[in-house]
Design a protein around this motif. Structure first.
Motif, short mmCIF file in Angstrom:
data_model
loop_
_atom_site.label_atom_id
_atom_site.label_comp_id
_atom_site.label_asym_id
_atom_site.label_seq_id
_atom_site.Cartn_x
_atom_site.Cartn_y
_atom_site.Cartn_z
N LYS A 57 0.80 -1.22 0.00
CA LYS A 57 0.00 0.00 0.00
C LYS A 57 0.83 1.28 0.00
O LYS A 57 0.46 2.25 -0.64
CB LYS A 57 -0.92 0.02 1.24
CG LYS A 57 -1.78 -1.22 1.43
CD LYS A 57 -2.71 -1.44 0.26
CE LYS A 57 -3.69 -2.60 0.52
NZ LYS A 57 -3.04 -3.90 0.68
N THR A 58 1.97 1.29 0.73
CA THR A 58 2.64 2.57 0.99
C THR A 58 4.15 2.45 0.92
O THR A 58 4.74 1.64 1.65
CB THR A 58 2.25 3.10 2.38
OG1 THR A 58 0.83 3.12 2.51
CG2 THR A 58 2.79 4.52 2.58
N PRO A 59 4.82 3.25 0.05
CA PRO A 59 6.28 3.28 0.07
C PRO A 59 6.81 3.67 1.45
O PRO A 59 6.21 4.49 2.15
CB PRO A 59 6.61 4.35 -0.98
CG PRO A 59 5.44 4.36 -1.90
CD PRO A 59 4.25 4.09 -1.02
N THR A 103 2.50 -3.12 -7.23
CA THR A 103 1.81 -1.83 -7.31
C THR A 103 2.75 -0.67 -7.10
O THR A 103 2.43 0.47 -7.46
CB THR A 103 0.68 -1.77 -6.26
OG1 THR A 103 1.21 -2.20 -4.99
CG2 THR A 103 -0.48 -2.66 -6.64
N TRP A 104 3.90 -0.91 -6.48
CA TRP A 104 4.91 0.12 -6.29
C TRP A 104 6.27 -0.43 -6.72
O TRP A 104 6.61 -0.42 -7.87
CB TRP A 104 4.95 0.58 -4.82
CG TRP A 104 3.77 1.40 -4.41
CD1 TRP A 104 2.65 0.95 -3.76
CD2 TRP A 104 3.56 2.80 -4.63
NE1 TRP A 104 1.75 1.98 -3.56
CE2 TRP A 104 2.29 3.13 -4.07
CE3 TRP A 104 4.31 3.82 -5.23
CZ2 TRP A 104 1.77 4.42 -4.11
CZ3 TRP A 104 3.80 5.12 -5.26
CH2 TRP A 104 2.55 5.40 -4.71
N GLY A 105 7.04 -0.91 -5.80
CA GLY A 105 8.34 -1.48 -6.05
C GLY A 105 8.89 -1.98 -4.74
O GLY A 105 8.29 -1.77 -3.67
N ALA A 106 10.04 -2.67 -4.77
CA ALA A 106 10.60 -3.22 -3.53
C ALA A 106 12.11 -3.28 -3.61
O ALA A 106 12.69 -3.50 -4.68
CB ALA A 106 10.04 -4.60 -3.26
N ARG A 107 12.74 -3.09 -2.46
CA ARG A 107 14.17 -3.33 -2.28
C ARG A 107 14.29 -4.43 -1.23
O ARG A 107 13.82 -4.28 -0.09
CB ARG A 107 14.89 -2.07 -1.83
CG ARG A 107 16.40 -2.26 -1.63
CD ARG A 107 17.08 -0.99 -1.18
NE ARG A 107 17.01 0.04 -2.20
CZ ARG A 107 17.89 0.17 -3.20
NH1 ARG A 107 18.89 -0.68 -3.29
NH2 ARG A 107 17.75 1.13 -4.09
N ALA A 159 8.99 3.69 -3.88
CA ALA A 159 8.10 4.37 -4.82
C ALA A 159 8.49 4.12 -6.26
O ALA A 159 7.66 4.24 -7.17
CB ALA A 159 8.10 5.87 -4.52
N GLU A 160 9.74 3.75 -6.51
CA GLU A 160 10.20 3.50 -7.88
C GLU A 160 9.73 2.12 -8.32
O GLU A 160 9.87 1.14 -7.56
CB GLU A 160 11.73 3.57 -7.93
CG GLU A 160 12.29 3.48 -9.34
CD GLU A 160 13.81 3.55 -9.34
OE1 GLU A 160 14.39 3.57 -10.44
OE2 GLU A 160 14.41 3.55 -8.24
N PRO A 161 9.17 1.97 -9.53
CA PRO A 161 8.62 0.67 -9.95
C PRO A 161 9.73 -0.31 -10.37
O PRO A 161 9.81 -0.72 -11.53
CB PRO A 161 7.72 1.04 -11.12
CG PRO A 161 8.35 2.26 -11.71
CD PRO A 161 8.91 3.02 -10.54
N ARG A 162 10.58 -0.66 -9.42
CA ARG A 162 11.67 -1.59 -9.70
C ARG A 162 11.70 -2.67 -8.63
O ARG A 162 11.21 -2.48 -7.50
CB ARG A 162 13.02 -0.86 -9.74
CG ARG A 162 13.09 0.26 -10.76
CD ARG A 162 14.50 0.70 -11.03
NE ARG A 162 15.28 -0.31 -11.75
CZ ARG A 162 15.17 -0.52 -13.08
NH1 ARG A 162 14.32 0.20 -13.80
NH2 ARG A 162 15.92 -1.45 -13.66
N TYR A 163 12.28 -3.78 -9.01
CA TYR A 163 12.47 -4.88 -8.07
C TYR A 163 13.98 -5.06 -7.90
O TYR A 163 14.69 -5.49 -8.83
CB TYR A 163 11.84 -6.17 -8.59
CG TYR A 163 11.94 -7.32 -7.63
CD1 TYR A 163 11.23 -7.31 -6.42
CD2 TYR A 163 12.74 -8.43 -7.90
CE1 TYR A 163 11.32 -8.36 -5.53
CE2 TYR A 163 12.84 -9.49 -7.02
CZ TYR A 163 12.13 -9.44 -5.83
OH TYR A 163 12.22 -10.49 -4.95
#
Length: 691
Positions: A184-186, A269-273, A331-335
């Motif tokens: 849901k939230t960065p 829906t957003w991205g993840a590190r 927030a960046e659409p990257r994995y």
């Protein structure tokens, strides 16, 4: 292994070569098992909306409304290839996986169903698979305290080298407290909890997307996960406790493609590190590919606000579960994945998740029906052979291994549908299909599978809420298989629309064929369905009640039990009349029948053994057609007043009572006593030769 075409397409879009972890992630997430690349265009044609649907396909499980206070989570999954390689663990982890799909939505699991398909029981290999699959399901379900209340059993040579193990799970939750599987939230943290990660299950998603080889048992054993139901029970309780805090923003179970699959799909829906070093391990020396792609069981991933990490971690510790903060929503659409201070994966998240190109394949219609050849045996012999077929035989040996009464909700197990008591109403559950009919007529056969499941609910006056499916087929590279898939999905959609039974979720399992036995499974679009009605406790009809057959009987023997035992051939059933099913449901609701059951495998004969094993009937017309045809939308009913049937197509058969099943067919009288039927070997225990 990632195909050269996919590898080239990915590198072209990225403008660079890919790392070993990126290659493994694409291999699994772009596999048929995860991406549905051969079927997603067809699946979009299915009806997925309805008045009860809250969340349809796309999450770990669907959510539907049951009452103002109760919503239901429902999902269906397959564990076919693993169950051939290791039947006990493959089947057990199939249960564990679909249960975690339910709890990830915030729901407490309350019921399971297990439609299963095997080769014929004249094979010791099949008997071994069957015995250990049933044991794996029973042991896992019993240990986690979730009742298996319904199932289906199909025995056909086409499953000899590739059994099907499908599982449906249903859970209950407060409709105000639904949890979904998208972040849901960065800035929020990603918490991994449950079992520690080992090397088991590596490449499971890609393994499930290819044919079984002759040496599958030795070569593919590392791809089969090993579960622990006691940790799963702790995981269920811990997840329910976490959800009750209101602090879980999103949740997903770790299934196909392991941590890489769950975290990338959850963060799409957003991205993840991700920090792979933080994952709790049970084996030393694991590299980033093993950590991210292993499919170790009993693990969950949750999105939590930074200030709530300690609370959620303390709950995991209370239940003696490993846990760790393994990354954050960005927030960046990257994995992005880091391991030992180095970025080992950096991909556009929408390319990894959902970016697999669709496959356009040729279709080739076929015709397999052959003219009907009348069997040589007398009617009595045919009756005993039909009743002895394992799909008509008593299933006590299977049912006795499952704890049906755990949670104290189970009202009945059948014969047509199971019933559990929920919020003052009856939740009815049914599952199954007839692959032999579908093989001969894919569209009609699959439409009839929907009709049959709704018919099972109608016998209790229950309205369908929704259905889930598991589309089990052989390899779509064969044009005739691709045609089967398209026709089956079309037939399913048509009947689901007609009967207001939306398909809210499911699974696709392709490449179900065996090099070892040179077999392809028959098309098996297995269905699970739930309905709602008043709680009805069935009892045998009283002596003297009138027996009647409702519906239209046609000479439809292709794919029937009679065809299985005699090779008689004939046409497969046409699509049944759904109006009959609706009428039966309405009459059950009004209390018109003393007893009712629908006709399916084995035709009228097996229906008689369900509700009136002691009766006298007279057959007008061809006794083979009347007794053994498997036309759909037909019901055997017991009534006290025959006039209530005047608006339905029906035939009066006879009355309940006597000391045997007595059939008058022309000049011939056939008596089948309890001893006769027992002597025919009509139990799975007898067929398995189990003491």
């Amino acid at each position: 292994m990632l195909s050269s075409e996919d590898h080239m397409a990915i590198c072209s879009q990225l403008g660079r070569d890919i790392t070993p972890l990126e290659a493994a992630a694409f291999e699994n997430l772009w596999s048929e098992h995860c991406s549905y690349r051969s079927t997603k265009a067809l699946l979009r044609t299915l009806p997925t909306d309805g008045k009860n649907v809250i969340i349809g396909p796309g999450d770990d499980a669907a959510i539907v409304s049951f009452s103002d206070k109760v919503a239901l989570a429902i999902g269906m999954e397959s564990h076919n290839h693993p169950s051939y390689v290791d039947p006990y663990d493959g089947a057990a982890t199939g249960v564990g996986g679909i249960v975690r799909d339910i709890i990830s939505m915030g729901a407490k699991p309350i019921a399971l169903m297990d439609p299963l398909c095997f080769g014929t029981l004249d094979s010791e290999k099949t008997k071994n698979l069957f015995e250990h699959v049933v044991s794996g399901i029973g042991d896992y379900g019993n240990c986690i305290g979730v009742p298996v209340v319904r199932g289906d059993l199909i025995f056909d040579e086409s499953y000899r080298g590739n059994p099907l193990v499908n599982v449906v799970a249903v859970g209950m939750l407060d409709p105000e407290n639904i949890i979904t599987g998208r972040v849901k939230t960065p800035g929020n943290r990603l918490i991994l909890y449950g079992s520690r990660t080992g090397r088991d299950g590596l490449g499971g998603a890609s393994f499930a997307s290819r044919d079984l080889s002759e040496d599958a048992e030795a070569e593919d054993r590392p791809s089969v996960q090993v579960g622990d139901p006691y940790i799963e029970k702790l995981l269920i309780d811990a997840t329910m406790a976490m959800c009750s805090t209101g602090k879980i923003r999103a949740c997903r179970d770790l299934g196909a493609a392991g941590f890489a699959g769950a975290s990338s799909e959850m963060a799409s829906t957003w991205g993840a590190r991700i920090i792979a070093d933080n994952v709790p391990l049970r084996e030393s020396g694991m590299n980033e590919v093993e950590i991210m792609l292993a499919e170790s069981q009993e693990r969950m991933l949750a999105e939590v606000a930074p200030e709530d990490v300690e609370l959620i971690g303390s709950i995991a510790e209370k239940y003696d579960l490993a846990w760790a903060d393994v990354g954050e929503v960005i927030a960046e659409p990257r994995y992005i994945v880091e391991f030992k201070g180095t970025v080992v994966c950096d991909l556009p998240i929408d390319l990894l998740v959902g970016g697999a190109p669709s496959c356009e394949r040729e279709m080739l219609p076929y015709t397999l029906e052959k003219p009907f050849s009348r069997p040589d045996e007398d009617i009595r012999t045919l009756c005993l052979k039909v009743l002895a077929h394992p799909e008509c035989a008593a299933k006590d040996w299977v049912f006795s291994q499952y704890d049906h009464d755990v949670q104290l909700r189970t009202v009945s197990l059948g014969p047509d549908a199971a019933c559990i008591r929920l919020d003052g109403n009856g939740l009815y559950l049914t599952c199954g299909c007839n692959p032999r009919h579908i093989h001969l007529r894919p569209r009609d056969g699959t439409a009839n599978a929907v009709l049959e499941n709704v018919s099972n609910l109608a016998c209790y006056g229950a309205l369908p809420i929704c259905a889930v499916d598991c589309l089990n087929f052989a390899s779509p590279v064969h044009p005739e298989i691709n045609w089967q898939i398209a026709e089956s999905i079309a037939g399913m959609g048509e009947m689901c629309r007609h009967l207001d039974a939306p398909i809210v979720g499911g699974n696709v399992s392709l490449y179900n064929e065996s090099d070892e036995f040179e077999t392809q499974i028959k098309p098996t679009p297995m269905l699970g369905m739930i309905g709602k009605g008043e709680v009805i406790r069935r009892s045998p009809p009283e002596e003297g009640a009138i027996l009647a057959l409702i519906g239209t009987t046609r000479p439809e023997f292709g794919g029937s039990i009679l065809d299985c035992i005699t090779g008689c051939g004939g046409n497969a059933p046409e699509t049944g009349d759904p109006a009959i099913v609706v009428s039966i449901r309405n009459m059950v609701q009004s209390g018109s029948f003393a007893a009712v059951t629908d006709l399916s495998r084995g035709g009228l004969l097996t229906a008689l053994t369900k509700i009136a094993p002691r009766c006298s009937i007279e057959i007008r017309g061809d006794p083979i057609e009347v007794l053994f045809s498997e036309s759909y939308a037909r019901f055997l009913v017991a009534v006290h007043d025959r006039t209530i049937l005047r608006d339905l197509p029906h035939t009066i058969l006879g009355t309940v009572g006597g000391d045997a099943l007595t059939i008058l067919a022309g000049d011939e009288t056939i008596r089948l006593t309890d001893e006769d039927m027992a002597a025919s070997g009509q139990t799975i225990r007898d067929l398995m030769r189990i003491d």
